[in-house]
Design an enzyme around this catalytic site. Structure first.
Site, PDB file in Angstrom:
ATOM      1  N   ARG A   4      11.530 -46.257 -37.620  1.00 56.99           N
ATOM      2  CA  ARG A   4      11.330 -46.992 -36.365  1.00 56.99           C
ATOM      3  C   ARG A   4      11.450 -48.496 -36.577  1.00 56.99           C
ATOM      4  O   ARG A   4      11.760 -49.248 -35.667  1.00 56.99           O
ATOM      5  CB  ARG A   4       9.932 -46.706 -35.788  1.00 56.99           C
ATOM      6  CG  ARG A   4       9.706 -45.265 -35.339  1.00 56.99           C
ATOM      7  CD  ARG A   4       8.427 -45.210 -34.503  1.00 56.99           C
ATOM      8  NE  ARG A   4       7.913 -43.854 -34.338  1.00 56.99           N
ATOM      9  CZ  ARG A   4       8.314 -42.997 -33.399  1.00 56.99           C
ATOM     10  NH1 ARG A   4       9.235 -43.352 -32.544  1.00 56.99           N
ATOM     11  NH2 ARG A   4       7.781 -41.792 -33.313  1.00 56.99           N
TER      12      ARG A   4
ATOM     13  N   PHE B  22      22.398 -37.973 -34.496  1.00 50.89           N
ATOM     14  CA  PHE B  22      20.984 -38.320 -34.568  1.00 50.89           C
ATOM     15  C   PHE B  22      20.856 -39.746 -35.065  1.00 50.89           C
ATOM     16  O   PHE B  22      21.250 -40.085 -36.167  1.00 50.89           O
ATOM     17  CB  PHE B  22      20.192 -37.352 -35.444  1.00 50.89           C
ATOM     18  CG  PHE B  22      18.730 -37.444 -35.124  1.00 50.89           C
ATOM     19  CD1 PHE B  22      18.217 -36.806 -34.008  1.00 50.89           C
ATOM     20  CD2 PHE B  22      17.892 -38.236 -35.881  1.00 50.89           C
ATOM     21  CE1 PHE B  22      16.872 -36.939 -33.659  1.00 50.89           C
ATOM     22  CE2 PHE B  22      16.550 -38.375 -35.550  1.00 50.89           C
ATOM     23  CZ  PHE B  22      16.040 -37.725 -34.429  1.00 50.89           C
TER      24      PHE B  22
ATOM     25  N   LYS C 123      22.565 -40.812 -24.714  1.00 51.29           N
ATOM     26  CA  LYS C 123      23.385 -40.081 -25.668  1.00 51.29           C
ATOM     27  C   LYS C 123      24.461 -39.315 -24.916  1.00 51.29           C
ATOM     28  O   LYS C 123      24.158 -38.528 -24.021  1.00 51.29           O
ATOM     29  CB  LYS C 123      22.497 -39.115 -26.461  1.00 51.29           C
ATOM     30  CG  LYS C 123      23.167 -38.597 -27.698  1.00 51.29           C
ATOM     31  CD  LYS C 123      22.270 -37.661 -28.479  1.00 51.29           C
ATOM     32  CE  LYS C 123      21.345 -38.408 -29.409  1.00 51.29           C
ATOM     33  NZ  LYS C 123      20.746 -37.498 -30.427  1.00 51.29           N
TER      34      LYS C 123
ATOM     35  N   GLU D 117      12.522 -46.443 -21.635  1.00 53.21           N
ATOM     36  CA  GLU D 117      12.693 -45.335 -22.576  1.00 53.21           C
ATOM     37  C   GLU D 117      13.704 -45.731 -23.645  1.00 53.21           C
ATOM     38  O   GLU D 117      14.626 -46.499 -23.384  1.00 53.21           O
ATOM     39  CB  GLU D 117      13.119 -44.108 -21.758  1.00 53.21           C
ATOM     40  CG  GLU D 117      13.400 -42.821 -22.462  1.00 53.21           C
ATOM     41  CD  GLU D 117      12.320 -42.244 -23.345  1.00 53.21           C
ATOM     42  OE1 GLU D 117      11.760 -42.962 -24.178  1.00 53.21           O
ATOM     43  OE2 GLU D 117      12.088 -41.028 -23.246  1.00 53.21           O
TER      44      GLU D 117
ATOM     45  N   ASP E  85      18.421 -38.181 -23.750  1.00 53.89           N
ATOM     46  CA  ASP E  85      19.276 -37.122 -24.311  1.00 53.89           C
ATOM     47  C   ASP E  85      19.433 -36.047 -23.245  1.00 53.89           C
ATOM     48  O   ASP E  85      20.308 -36.141 -22.392  1.00 53.89           O
ATOM     49  CB  ASP E  85      18.630 -36.630 -25.619  1.00 53.89           C
ATOM     50  CG  ASP E  85      19.478 -35.623 -26.377  1.00 53.89           C
ATOM     51  OD1 ASP E  85      20.544 -35.246 -25.873  1.00 53.89           O
ATOM     52  OD2 ASP E  85      19.075 -35.210 -27.474  1.00 53.89           O
TER      53      ASP E  85
END
Ligand code: IMP
Ligand code: MG
Length: 180
Positions: A165, A152, A130, A98, A102
């Site tokens: 990306r 973010f 995170k 992954e 979060d």
């Protein structure tokens, strides 16, 4: 640096070190176990491509697509399977790769789903976690690349509205980009 990026938090060199270490850990733990590395699309595709090349023992790769965010920046808590595995995982050692953990809701859902298919084991390899003050993620990954601040971030597979990306580093997105 990309003009929408405020600061770089992981350089290409940082990323390489992280992924090399994760590959070595997985190789040590899964020698002779022929693990199946499951990339969670789309975010994990870049990480997984590097991770499997850092794994030195036999393994196979498959892909799953889930959607938990839409185009926004906050987790909806709703996980939708967009593309399922092609591999039969009964008796297999599955390692979910992954991009970022979060709330952990996405992964917690996936782990339960794959365990329910009688995998021999289901592990999680998260490139990043995170760090959010006052909240504990729903799952604890077996392999953790690095911790990132509660901002973010984009790049190295991570997107905002499907963009960024392709950045080869991880950076903080300027808030004015998503507040527009
Ligand atoms: P969770 O279910 O809250 O753990 O959300 C995990 C998913 O949300 C990740 O796979 C990403 O697709 C997305 N996500 C969470 N934080 C970020 C971020 O800072 N940048 C980009 N995507 C993120
Ligand atoms: Mg995403």
């Amino acid at each position: 640096m990309h003009p929408d990026v405020e600061s770089v938090i992981l350089s290409e060199e940082d990323i390489k070190q992280i992924v090399t270490r994760l590959g070595a850990e997985i190789s040590a733990d899964f020698a002779d176990k022929n693990p199946l590395i499951v990339a969670v699309l789309r975010g994990a595709f870049v990480f997984t491509a590097d991770l499997v090349r850092a794994i030195t023992v036999p393994c196979t790769v498959d892909f799953m697509a889930v959607s938990s965010y839409g185009d926004g920046v906050k987790s909806s808590g709703v996980v939708r399977i967009v593309k399922d595995l092609d591999t039969k995982i009964e008796g297999r050692h599955v390692i979910i790769a992954e991009d970022i953990l979060d709330s952990g809701l996405t992964l917690s859902y996936l782990v339960d789903l794959l365990k329910g298919r009688d995998a021999a084991s289901v592990s999680i390899c998260a490139f990043s976690i995170k760090d959010v003050a006052g909240h504990t993620p729903a799952v604890v990954p077996d392999y953790v690349g690095t911790h990132v601040p509660d901002e973010f971030i984009v790049g190295y597979g991570l997107d905002y509205a499907e963009h960024y990306r392709n950045l080869p580093y991880v950076g903080v997105l300027k808030p004015e980009v998503y507040n527009k």
